[in-house]
Scaffold this active site. Sequence first.
Site, PDB file in Angstrom:
ATOM      1  N   TYR A 265      29.742  34.121  40.456  1.00  0.00           N
ATOM      2  CA  TYR A 265      31.109  33.874  40.911  1.00  0.00           C
ATOM      3  C   TYR A 265      31.690  32.823  39.962  1.00  0.00           C
ATOM      4  O   TYR A 265      31.299  31.668  39.999  1.00  0.00           O
ATOM      5  CB  TYR A 265      31.011  33.352  42.343  1.00  0.00           C
ATOM      6  CG  TYR A 265      32.282  33.211  43.138  1.00  0.00           C
ATOM      7  CD1 TYR A 265      33.538  33.470  42.626  1.00  0.00           C
ATOM      8  CD2 TYR A 265      32.198  32.804  44.473  1.00  0.00           C
ATOM      9  CE1 TYR A 265      34.675  33.336  43.420  1.00  0.00           C
ATOM     10  CE2 TYR A 265      33.321  32.667  45.270  1.00  0.00           C
ATOM     11  CZ  TYR A 265      34.559  32.922  44.733  1.00  0.00           C
ATOM     12  OH  TYR A 265      35.670  32.777  45.517  1.00  0.00           O
TER      13      TYR A 265
ATOM     14  N   LYS B 256      31.974  38.225  39.584  1.00  0.00           N
ATOM     15  CA  LYS B 256      33.294  38.131  40.206  1.00  0.00           C
ATOM     16  C   LYS B 256      34.040  37.070  39.420  1.00  0.00           C
ATOM     17  O   LYS B 256      33.692  35.890  39.458  1.00  0.00           O
ATOM     18  CB  LYS B 256      33.172  37.722  41.670  1.00  0.00           C
ATOM     19  CG  LYS B 256      34.523  37.395  42.313  1.00  0.00           C
ATOM     20  CD  LYS B 256      34.340  36.867  43.720  1.00  0.00           C
ATOM     21  CE  LYS B 256      35.667  36.528  44.411  1.00  0.00           C
ATOM     22  NZ  LYS B 256      36.786  36.107  43.586  1.00  0.00           N
TER      23      LYS B 256
END
Lengths: 321, 321, 321, 321
Positions: free
Chosen positions: B138, B166
């Site tokens: 992330y 992500k």
Amino acid sequence: MALPAPLHGVIPPVCTPLDRHGEVDTASLTRLVRHLLDGGVHGLFALGSTSEVAYLTDAQRGIALETVRTAAAGRVPVLAGVIDTTTPRVLDHARRAADLGADALVATAPFYTRTHPREIAAHFRHLRAAVDLPLVAYDIPLAVHTKLAPELVRELAEDGTLAGLKDSSGDDGALRRLLTALGGRTGRHRGPAPGFAVLTGSELTVDAALLAGADGVVPGLGNVDPAAYVRLYDAARAGHWERAAAEQERLVTLFSMVDAGPESEMSRSSSALGAFKAALRLLGVTQRGSTAFPQRPLSEEAVAEVARHLRTAGLLPAQQD
Amino acid sequence: MALPAPLHGVIPPVCTPLDRHGEVDTASLTRLVRHLLDGGVHGLFALGSTSEVAYLTDAQRGIALETVRTAAAGRVPVLAGVIDTTTPRVLDHARRAADLGADALVATAPFYTRTHPREIAAHFRHLRAAVDLPLVAYDIPLAVHTKLAPELVRELAEDGTLAGLKDSSGDDGALRRLLTALGGRTGRHRGPAPGFAVLTGSELTVDAALLAGADGVVPGLGNVDPAAYVRLYDAARAGHWERAAAEQERLVTLFSMVDAGPESEMSRSSSALGAFKAALRLLGVTQRGSTAFPQRPLSEEAVAEVARHLRTAGLLPAQQD
Amino acid sequence: MALPAPLHGVIPPVCTPLDRHGEVDTASLTRLVRHLLDGGVHGLFALGSTSEVAYLTDAQRGIALETVRTAAAGRVPVLAGVIDTTTPRVLDHARRAADLGADALVATAPFYTRTHPREIAAHFRHLRAAVDLPLVAYDIPLAVHTKLAPELVRELAEDGTLAGLKDSSGDDGALRRLLTALGGRTGRHRGPAPGFAVLTGSELTVDAALLAGADGVVPGLGNVDPAAYVRLYDAARAGHWERAAAEQERLVTLFSMVDAGPESEMSRSSSALGAFKAALRLLGVTQRGSTAFPQRPLSEEAVAEVARHLRTAGLLPAQQD
Amino acid sequence: MALPAPLHGVIPPVCTPLDRHGEVDTASLTRLVRHLLDGGVHGLFALGSTSEVAYLTDAQRGIALETVRTAAAGRVPVLAGVIDTTTPRVLDHARRAADLGADALVATAPFYTRTHPREIAAHFRHLRAAVDLPLVAYDIPLAVHTKLAPELVRELAEDGTLAGLKDSSGDDGALRRLLTALGGRTGRHRGPAPGFAVLTGSELTVDAALLAGADGVVPGLGNVDPAAYVRLYDAARAGHWERAAAEQERLVTLFSMVDAGPESEMSRSSSALGAFKAALRLLGVTQRGSTAFPQRPLSEEAVAEVARHLRTAGLLPAQQD
């Protein structure tokens, strides 16, 4: 010449070739302008960051701008960067640029000093009122450490202060919000700010910016391969988005040359400028590839790495060995 | 359930509705999951930043994840954020998430402490080795103040540590470089890192990310209008880029609700979360629209502004008066 | 005149009074220099950040420097800021400053462009070699967004490139490490870098810097109350540290005038500069208190607030009403 | 035990020794506490940044705090860091710390999420109301990326929310403004906020902070040489400022150990923590010098460099060879 309204297409920030004494190599610069015009570009941006404007004395800035304007010969508009810390100093550059025949001015927010949105607005309004040339705002927080707020740009677009924006902020989300607020991809051009031009300086996401409604691009890498950016632009204008994306991807690969100079030795901007200028020399466009002092030169290995990228991209013939 | 390889599509970070005591409102959360599934989403990301994970106690995190997983009922994969400062603390969350049936884990670089690329690599490798679930990195520098370097992500993709990324960095140029390095838009999926998924968290440039070769999107605004993001995704998959861009533009307009709360009163994240949660209440999905303490609530005017955005987007009926 | 070795004492960055047209008010500037000399200062720093150097055209810079030098009349050394983006541009300023009789030059790291420690070292070495004046490095990351590393300063001090450092970084821990590495409070002056001067620009912690071994201070507030900084300096030199601290504390209170201009209206630097210049007008030193364009002027309320601070400090008579 | 009002003196952030499995080495931690008490410290700060709190699981935090409290045996107050992202999570730590007998709590502003002054104020007020222990605000922008505004600290000091401030911001100018606003060096203690304690975390400028009126210091390096910080403090309290400065200078030299680990290999915090922990092992206080995962260990050369610093400072006998 009058600017097209809106300003659009591929408008490279023209590199400034230097001779062995660090002075502007006007012959090489003239050849570079021809290389760009041959590539089909729609305009030229002299004295931008990629032009090493921050390293050029006032005298050198004048020579570079005059050389570009002369070589452009009215075929495309010439935008002139007027990069300095605050309004009074920018004004001096703006008047010189106007005298030298620039078709538009490109100015950043104040820097070195801290600033404020109300001061930035006054800065652009005063520049516009004092020099009778279209004014493009240059959003480059990496250099000036202030991001131009989309609301401020919109206000200055709608009241006619700004003829355009060159967005080198890398913040494509904010750019999208601005484009949408100014009428979006369709219902243009540009609803509340007629003729306002949005140019992206993010040379790795040009397909995306055009899909979002941007009018053009100011790509540093466009010095090296102007024709490819023009192909990308034309594909996008024709609605061939996957072809545009494929061109973009090829340019992303070529762009990797900017990492040729190691971080332990030089700044990231010096590595990128050194790579672009080395490429121009390898392509035979300019006589030398040196960057301005105090930037450090690329090593031989780094230049070889640049050459490898040019061969991979088909810009130099494959090596035989 | 096994993740699709690669993970793809619209995977909203699921908001966490709260009751009047600040506890997880499981009934509302269940309805929200149904709202998302009805919208056609391809996965659910529980305990992300938009889920207010930073405001949830460990107990609340468990309840939220369990509720999402139960409501998802195996129809789509459930990713679980395991957000904490460093590896040992993240591991505690990861084991709990595995026990609760998460299908994949989403972890950031270390934060609060300063960190280093070699420490970040060790962090992800250790997490992957210790808990047998696919691991998504992330990249959210706004929260953790470190950008994951594209070379590092690529290395961890190629050695199988990471199942995906992500990217909430907002750096679409860096994302493009990563996508190109991993085989580009075509020659996939993903050359040197088979099955590796690239998901953008930049909800305003999803058309661009998909054009560049991203596999999906994790849009906070997808809580409010999941069907629109699915339409955008489907248009892109079908090569209808201008339709995708038009959907994106509508969502950019809707997104303006995030400015409803004034800067003088609350943080920008509180304003955005407050707007999304207010919208969910106005849409009848959740019972309340409150954000977690110590965030400040939206005023009545701000909620009215959110409602106006919903009406403009056709998500609420036009007001009659 | 030859600089004392080391340069020491109170060396205010001289404000640049402006007339109604925004031009340098040389009569007021002359009175300001006398005000400073009457206060007992040990040197004058023209064309620094507090002099609004970033707002002055080249012509105005020349007038300001010449005025300060003439008014100083050789009683104290005059340092000249040569503030511009990179070496070639700084050199132009440096040559003009030398021609105008500056006794030393003060230069920052390159700015606008990104830079690198090796580029910074080359920058200072080239400046020193090209213009035969003592060179002081100006560490001001708030303006140039690069912190001069203590190791680099030390290297340039020891090889004779630098005659001194003006530290406006606010990083008193790093300053302490540098002072200690250069021989510390005692074993001076300066062990490995004889005659090297360390001047702090942190006007709120001058007692601390002198206790740590600094040689002097460049206080913006010293324009308003030069005598107090001289008292502080003298107390410290005499080893009366609590007297020095008491003087410092009085100046900290006086310094609060910098918050007179509200954040919603102007930058923090404009508020501070506006307060200093308003104070000089209220004290009868200068004719006007205006700051350079595009900074916004202080409101009447803000000026009244400045006056209140001057009365509290005993610099203006108590008001009667 | 009741806190002294104000809290004062030398209050080291206690390192957390780890065993070969990465678990808290309670025997070593107990010896470390004795080492600190033998050095004369006035308090202990468990679970601070230097304690590697960001790397400790909740279970480990409990063990570390309990061990420190037991070893302190009521001889000095024990402050407990309650470091987590937002109020609800901090509250969980605060309740556990209260149960384990902490004498005061130390909390930062919210992090990971973006925050706002009004949210920060609510955060501290809620913590103070919910757990009946004195509350110290921990200003550490390097970790949480928000600076506590002096006005906010002052407001929370005056309304009784805060019992003190631990200032690790490195902004000694802002600290001086706060101290002056709270009554200054004399007219204390603390005019409008009786008993409010100002502790500096800037271990290189402690003499300066005490001269400015601070009550004490929280020095990471105090783990290694607590007696020296106590000598510094005592000299300052006695008004022997030059003796205090000489002690500080010796500690600045010793502090250079933090650069032992190279930047190419580890973060600056890992290098500093690794050096402090290596020193504790070399001094025979702890069994091992390892830092928590995923930090990288110091090399043998780096440890030898730490030893060299200890010998130079007279903390280890000179080497014979």
